[in-house]
Design a protein around this motif. Structure first.
Motif, PDB file in Angstrom:
ATOM      1  N   SER A 156       0.836  -1.209   0.000  1.00  0.00           N
ATOM      2  CA  SER A 156       0.000   0.000   0.000  1.00  0.00           C
ATOM      3  C   SER A 156       0.868   1.256   0.000  1.00  0.00           C
ATOM      4  O   SER A 156       0.648   2.188   0.784  1.00  0.00           O
ATOM      5  CB  SER A 156      -0.922   0.002   1.227  1.00  0.00           C
ATOM      6  N   LEU A 157       1.835   1.278  -0.884  1.00  0.00           N
ATOM      7  CA  LEU A 157       2.779   2.385  -0.914  1.00  0.00           C
ATOM      8  C   LEU A 157       2.096   3.687  -1.303  1.00  0.00           C
ATOM      9  O   LEU A 157       1.144   3.702  -2.111  1.00  0.00           O
ATOM     10  CB  LEU A 157       3.921   2.068  -1.877  1.00  0.00           C
ATOM     11  N   LYS A 158       2.601   4.768  -0.727  1.00  0.00           N
ATOM     12  CA  LYS A 158       2.073   6.106  -0.965  1.00  0.00           C
ATOM     13  C   LYS A 158       3.189   6.997  -1.532  1.00  0.00           C
ATOM     14  O   LYS A 158       4.371   6.734  -1.274  1.00  0.00           O
ATOM     15  CB  LYS A 158       1.579   6.709   0.350  1.00  0.00           C
ATOM     16  N   PRO A 159       2.837   8.038  -2.245  1.00  0.00           N
ATOM     17  CA  PRO A 159       3.882   8.939  -2.762  1.00  0.00           C
ATOM     18  C   PRO A 159       4.807   9.464  -1.669  1.00  0.00           C
ATOM     19  O   PRO A 159       6.004   9.666  -1.917  1.00  0.00           O
ATOM     20  CB  PRO A 159       3.066  10.060  -3.403  1.00  0.00           C
ATOM     21  N   GLU A 160       4.292   9.658  -0.481  1.00  0.00           N
ATOM     22  CA  GLU A 160       5.129  10.163   0.607  1.00  0.00           C
ATOM     23  C   GLU A 160       6.125   9.133   1.130  1.00  0.00           C
ATOM     24  O   GLU A 160       6.969   9.456   1.969  1.00  0.00           O
ATOM     25  CB  GLU A 160       4.272  10.694   1.771  1.00  0.00           C
ATOM     26  N   ASP A 161       6.039   7.898   0.652  1.00  0.00           N
ATOM     27  CA  ASP A 161       7.042   6.884   0.997  1.00  0.00           C
ATOM     28  C   ASP A 161       8.278   6.995   0.113  1.00  0.00           C
ATOM     29  O   ASP A 161       9.272   6.289   0.340  1.00  0.00           O
ATOM     30  CB  ASP A 161       6.456   5.475   0.853  1.00  0.00           C
ATOM     31  N   THR A 162       8.224   7.853  -0.890  1.00  0.00           N
ATOM     32  CA  THR A 162       9.365   8.046  -1.782  1.00  0.00           C
ATOM     33  C   THR A 162      10.567   8.541  -1.000  1.00  0.00           C
ATOM     34  O   THR A 162      10.486   9.551  -0.292  1.00  0.00           O
ATOM     35  CB  THR A 162       9.006   9.050  -2.892  1.00  0.00           C
ATOM     36  N   ALA A 163      11.690   7.832  -1.116  1.00  0.00           N
ATOM     37  CA  ALA A 163      12.905   8.172  -0.375  1.00  0.00           C
ATOM     38  C   ALA A 163      14.013   7.191  -0.734  1.00  0.00           C
ATOM     39  O   ALA A 163      13.762   6.161  -1.369  1.00  0.00           O
ATOM     40  CB  ALA A 163      12.657   8.114   1.126  1.00  0.00           C
ATOM     41  N   ASP A 164      15.203   7.526  -0.299  1.00  0.00           N
ATOM     42  CA  ASP A 164      16.288   6.539  -0.280  1.00  0.00           C
ATOM     43  C   ASP A 164      16.146   5.740   1.009  1.00  0.00           C
ATOM     44  O   ASP A 164      16.037   6.323   2.091  1.00  0.00           O
ATOM     45  CB  ASP A 164      17.651   7.232  -0.278  1.00  0.00           C
ATOM     46  N   TYR A 165      16.158   4.438   0.885  1.00  0.00           N
ATOM     47  CA  TYR A 165      15.996   3.560   2.046  1.00  0.00           C
ATOM     48  C   TYR A 165      17.343   2.926   2.394  1.00  0.00           C
ATOM     49  O   TYR A 165      18.052   2.425   1.515  1.00  0.00           O
ATOM     50  CB  TYR A 165      14.962   2.478   1.762  1.00  0.00           C
ATOM     51  N   TYR A 166      17.681   2.973   3.685  1.00  0.00           N
ATOM     52  CA  TYR A 166      18.952   2.465   4.175  1.00  0.00           C
ATOM     53  C   TYR A 166      18.723   1.392   5.236  1.00  0.00           C
ATOM     54  O   TYR A 166      17.845   1.530   6.089  1.00  0.00           O
ATOM     55  CB  TYR A 166      19.757   3.592   4.828  1.00  0.00           C
ATOM     56  N   CYS A 167      19.537   0.350   5.197  1.00  0.00           N
ATOM     57  CA  CYS A 167      19.548  -0.581   6.319  1.00  0.00           C
ATOM     58  C   CYS A 167      20.725  -0.231   7.226  1.00  0.00           C
ATOM     59  O   CYS A 167      21.732   0.330   6.769  1.00  0.00           O
ATOM     60  CB  CYS A 167      19.621  -2.035   5.869  1.00  0.00           C
ATOM     61  N   ALA A 168      20.579  -0.545   8.493  1.00  0.00           N
ATOM     62  CA  ALA A 168      21.594  -0.169   9.467  1.00  0.00           C
ATOM     63  C   ALA A 168      21.638  -1.204  10.588  1.00  0.00           C
ATOM     64  O   ALA A 168      20.660  -1.903  10.844  1.00  0.00           O
ATOM     65  CB  ALA A 168      21.289   1.214  10.032  1.00  0.00           C
ATOM     66  N   VAL A 169      22.786  -1.264  11.249  1.00  0.00           N
ATOM     67  CA  VAL A 169      23.011  -2.210  12.341  1.00  0.00           C
ATOM     68  C   VAL A 169      23.187  -1.448  13.652  1.00  0.00           C
ATOM     69  O   VAL A 169      23.935  -0.476  13.713  1.00  0.00           O
ATOM     70  CB  VAL A 169      24.286  -3.041  12.088  1.00  0.00           C
ATOM     71  N   SER A 170      22.497  -1.928  14.663  1.00  0.00           N
ATOM     72  CA  SER A 170      22.683  -1.384  16.001  1.00  0.00           C
ATOM     73  C   SER A 170      23.193  -2.474  16.919  1.00  0.00           C
ATOM     74  O   SER A 170      22.644  -3.580  16.936  1.00  0.00           O
ATOM     75  CB  SER A 170      21.369  -0.839  16.551  1.00  0.00           C
ATOM     76  N   ARG A 171      24.220  -2.167  17.692  1.00  0.00           N
ATOM     77  CA  ARG A 171      24.729  -3.128  18.673  1.00  0.00           C
ATOM     78  C   ARG A 171      24.382  -2.683  20.090  1.00  0.00           C
ATOM     79  O   ARG A 171      25.014  -3.111  21.058  1.00  0.00           O
ATOM     80  CB  ARG A 171      26.230  -3.325  18.468  1.00  0.00           C
ATOM     81  N   LYS A 172      23.343  -1.832  20.184  1.00  0.00           N
ATOM     82  CA  LYS A 172      22.815  -1.459  21.487  1.00  0.00           C
ATOM     83  C   LYS A 172      22.046  -2.649  22.060  1.00  0.00           C
ATOM     84  O   LYS A 172      21.715  -3.593  21.363  1.00  0.00           O
ATOM     85  CB  LYS A 172      21.865  -0.262  21.343  1.00  0.00           C
TER      86      LYS A 172
END
Length: 121
Positions: free
Chosen positions: A82-98
């Protein structure tokens, strides 16, 4: 090292699945997160998942996006429906070791390159 892929152009209401492969010594115990960024703005939290599959979502994507992980394949995925125009972006994955799951980008230690998602209206 993190490598994200799966972005592309989709019409509003459509779906995309992003994946991120992590290489390196650890993954199983890491918290994995997805963030997105549009030009001129800070990274915005999207979703995160712990090693025990506890998940956390930003309110605007809850019910539409699903984060999952495969520890054997060292992969974290983001199913976006159900994607919306406001979902437009660069998407990044990231790691947290917290020790606890977090929405704050400053709690994430390692970042991959972004993959662009464009949702047309």
């Amino acid at each position: 090292q993190l490598q994200a892929f799966g972005g592309g152009l989709v019409q509003a209401g459509g779906s995309l699945r992003l994946s991120c492969i992590a290489s390196g010594r650890t993954f199983r115990s890491d918290i994995m997160g997805w963030f997105r960024q549009t030009p001129g703005k800070e990274h915005e939290f999207v979703a995160a998942i712990t090693s025990g599959a506890i998940t956390l979502y930003e309110a605007s994507v809850k019910g539409r996006f699903t984060i999952s992980r495969d520890n054997a394949k060292k992969t974290v995925s983001l199913q976006m429906n159900s994607l919306k125009p406001e979902d437009t972006a660069d998407y990044y994955c990231a790691v947290s070791r917290k020790l606890s799951i977090s929405k704050s980008s400053s709690d994430y230690n390692f970042w991959g390159r972004g993959t662009l998602v464009t949702v047309s209206s």
